[in-house]
Design a protein around this motif. Structure first.
Motif, PDB file in Angstrom:
ATOM      1  N   TYR A 207       0.844  -1.192   0.000  1.00 37.53           N
ATOM      2  CA  TYR A 207       0.000   0.000   0.000  1.00 37.53           C
ATOM      3  C   TYR A 207       0.882   1.246   0.000  1.00 37.53           C
ATOM      4  N   ALA A 208       0.549   2.207  -0.876  1.00 39.12           N
ATOM      5  CA  ALA A 208       1.284   3.468  -0.954  1.00 39.12           C
ATOM      6  C   ALA A 208       0.296   4.606  -0.778  1.00 39.12           C
ATOM      7  N   ALA A 209       0.391   5.314   0.336  1.00 37.82           N
ATOM      8  CA  ALA A 209      -0.585   6.357   0.652  1.00 37.82           C
ATOM      9  C   ALA A 209      -0.633   7.439  -0.424  1.00 37.82           C
ATOM     10  N   ASP A 210       0.502   7.714  -1.053  1.00 31.07           N
ATOM     11  CA  ASP A 210       0.560   8.740  -2.088  1.00 31.07           C
ATOM     12  C   ASP A 210       0.512   8.131  -3.485  1.00 31.07           C
ATOM     13  N   GLY A 211       0.088   6.888  -3.568  1.00 31.74           N
ATOM     14  CA  GLY A 211       0.068   6.194  -4.847  1.00 31.74           C
ATOM     15  C   GLY A 211      -1.179   6.458  -5.660  1.00 31.74           C
ATOM     16  N   VAL A 212      -1.266   5.771  -6.793  1.00 31.12           N
ATOM     17  CA  VAL A 212      -2.381   5.880  -7.724  1.00 31.12           C
ATOM     18  C   VAL A 212      -3.213   4.602  -7.620  1.00 31.12           C
ATOM     19  N   PRO A 213      -4.546   4.699  -7.591  1.00 26.31           N
ATOM     20  CA  PRO A 213      -5.360   3.479  -7.520  1.00 26.31           C
ATOM     21  C   PRO A 213      -5.338   2.728  -8.840  1.00 26.31           C
ATOM     22  N   LEU A 214      -4.632   1.614  -8.852  1.00 24.06           N
ATOM     23  CA  LEU A 214      -4.508   0.779 -10.037  1.00 24.06           C
ATOM     24  C   LEU A 214      -5.114  -0.589  -9.745  1.00 24.06           C
ATOM     25  N   PRO A 215      -5.652  -1.251 -10.744  1.00 25.85           N
ATOM     26  CA  PRO A 215      -6.310  -2.541 -10.490  1.00 25.85           C
ATOM     27  C   PRO A 215      -5.324  -3.632 -10.113  1.00 25.85           C
ATOM     28  N   PHE A 216      -5.716  -4.386  -9.094  1.00 23.30           N
ATOM     29  CA  PHE A 216      -4.976  -5.578  -8.674  1.00 23.30           C
ATOM     30  C   PHE A 216      -6.012  -6.578  -8.203  1.00 23.30           C
ATOM     31  N   PRO A 262       9.271   0.437 -22.079  1.00 31.22           N
ATOM     32  CA  PRO A 262       9.131   1.831 -21.638  1.00 31.22           C
ATOM     33  C   PRO A 262       7.924   2.505 -22.289  1.00 31.22           C
ATOM     34  N   SER A 263       7.157   3.224 -21.483  1.00 34.46           N
ATOM     35  CA  SER A 263       6.022   3.989 -22.014  1.00 34.46           C
ATOM     36  C   SER A 263       5.790   5.174 -21.081  1.00 34.46           C
ATOM     37  N   ASP A 264       4.856   5.027 -20.151  1.00 31.80           N
ATOM     38  CA  ASP A 264       4.632   6.029 -19.118  1.00 31.80           C
ATOM     39  C   ASP A 264       4.502   5.298 -17.786  1.00 31.80           C
ATOM     40  N   PRO A 265       4.753   5.987 -16.661  1.00 29.33           N
ATOM     41  CA  PRO A 265       4.796   5.295 -15.369  1.00 29.33           C
ATOM     42  C   PRO A 265       3.538   4.509 -15.026  1.00 29.33           C
ATOM     43  N   GLU A 266       2.361   5.066 -15.324  1.00 29.02           N
ATOM     44  CA  GLU A 266       1.138   4.367 -14.946  1.00 29.02           C
ATOM     45  C   GLU A 266       0.943   3.098 -15.768  1.00 29.02           C
TER      46      GLU A 266
END
Length: 301
Positions: A207-216, A262-266
């Motif tokens: 869990y990353a409090a400053d992260g982006v909600p990504l599907p898992f 390589p593309s974009d971080p998300e």
């Protein structure tokens, strides 16, 4: 004089951390008095049958599974509520086993197309970032790659319990250096390591409090994009790296997957999540379902 890491803690929290650390140290001491081939399964059993009910690990496993796999048969849920803490206990005592562990880890075979990419980057003097996870025993990859001549460092997050953290960091340091603690100073050291062409391992499944909600597993999980951002910034191949525990419970295989394009971080981080999910679905008992992976991730992915 610098304050100790415990001085700012409330007395009740400090006392709880102190007592829980005493219990864990006692269990570790008991396990370490035994030969390696016995201590590892014994610590797995203690974690599953003693620690898990006390710490709430079993409840956490059930909650996480109910959140993302509500149709999983109850018998499988109960099996995983025992098997996941068993793997976690084995991993802990392995990390504390020093030379006994590193000798076995260094013999672990390394498989997958990422190995060629790693070795090519080393020949070119380029840095490499290994995206790894709390799966099997993640520290095996570090020991195995150091033994093969790679300048392998790792980023770690300090434990909440400062009494436990002190000896935990010493133990992971015995497996190999350098280590970089999450934070400003650690990030500066980490960047220097990458600029020098080093290999860096980062656990990206917390869990990353400053992260982006990504599907898992079909649910949003707050996920840090920093690992992919570093790979793009320093032109480092980003290689998903996992350690699979063998059926005997003692040996391992290190898997270096095809580097993420390589593309974009998300986009890159989404693919990393997808790769990990696919592997976990094949080996459900080897991922740390005891973590609060989906905490506060109720925003849309």
């Amino acid at each position: 004089m610098t304050d100790s890491p415990t001085s700012a803690l409330p007395f009740g929290t400090r006392a709880r951390y102190f007592l829980s650390n005493l219990v864990l140290r006692a269990l570790f001491g008991l396990a370490l008095s035994l030969p390696y081939r016995w201590r590892v399964p014994m610590m797995g059993w203690l974690a599953s049958h003693v620690l898990a009910p006390i710490t709430g690990w079993r409840r956490r496993v059930r909650q996480n599974l109910a959140h993302v796999m509500p149709d999983l048969p109850q018998a499988e849920v109960e099996r995983l509520s025992r098997a996941v803490p068993d793997n976690a206990g084995r991993t802990l005592i392995e990390i504390y086993s020093g030379d006994d562990f590193t000798a076995r880890a260094r013999r672990a075979p390394i498989e997958g197309p990422g190995l060629a990419a790693l070795e090519q980057a080393r020949d070119q003097g380029r840095p490499v970032i290994l995206m790894t996870a709390h799966f099997g025993n993640y520290d095996v990859a570090r020991a195995a790659l150091i033994a093969r001549g790679h300048n392998m460092g790792a980023l770690y997050r300090a434990m909440n319990n400062p009494y436990f953290n002190a000896h935990y960091v010493r133990s992971i340091g015995r497996i190999g250096l350098p280590l970089f603690q999450q934070g400003r100073r650690g990030m500066m050291q980490l960047v220097k390591h990458l600029r020098g062409g080093g290999v860096l391992g980062i656990l990206t499944d917390l869990y990353a409090a400053d992260g982006v909600p990504l599907p898992f597993f079909g649910k949003p999980a707050l996920t840090s994009l920093v690992t992919a951002e570093l790979a793009l910034k320093y032109n480092a191949p980003l290689i998903p790296t996992f350690v699979l525990r063998a059926e005997n419970g003692l040996d391992f295989t290190v898997i270096l997957q095809e580097p993420i394009a390589p593309s974009d971080p998300e986009t890159m981080t989404r693919e990393a999540n997808d790769r990990l999910e696919a592997l976990v679905r094949e080996h459900m008992d080897q991922w740390f379902w005891i973590h609060r992976r989906w905490k506060n991730a109720d925003r849309k992915a």
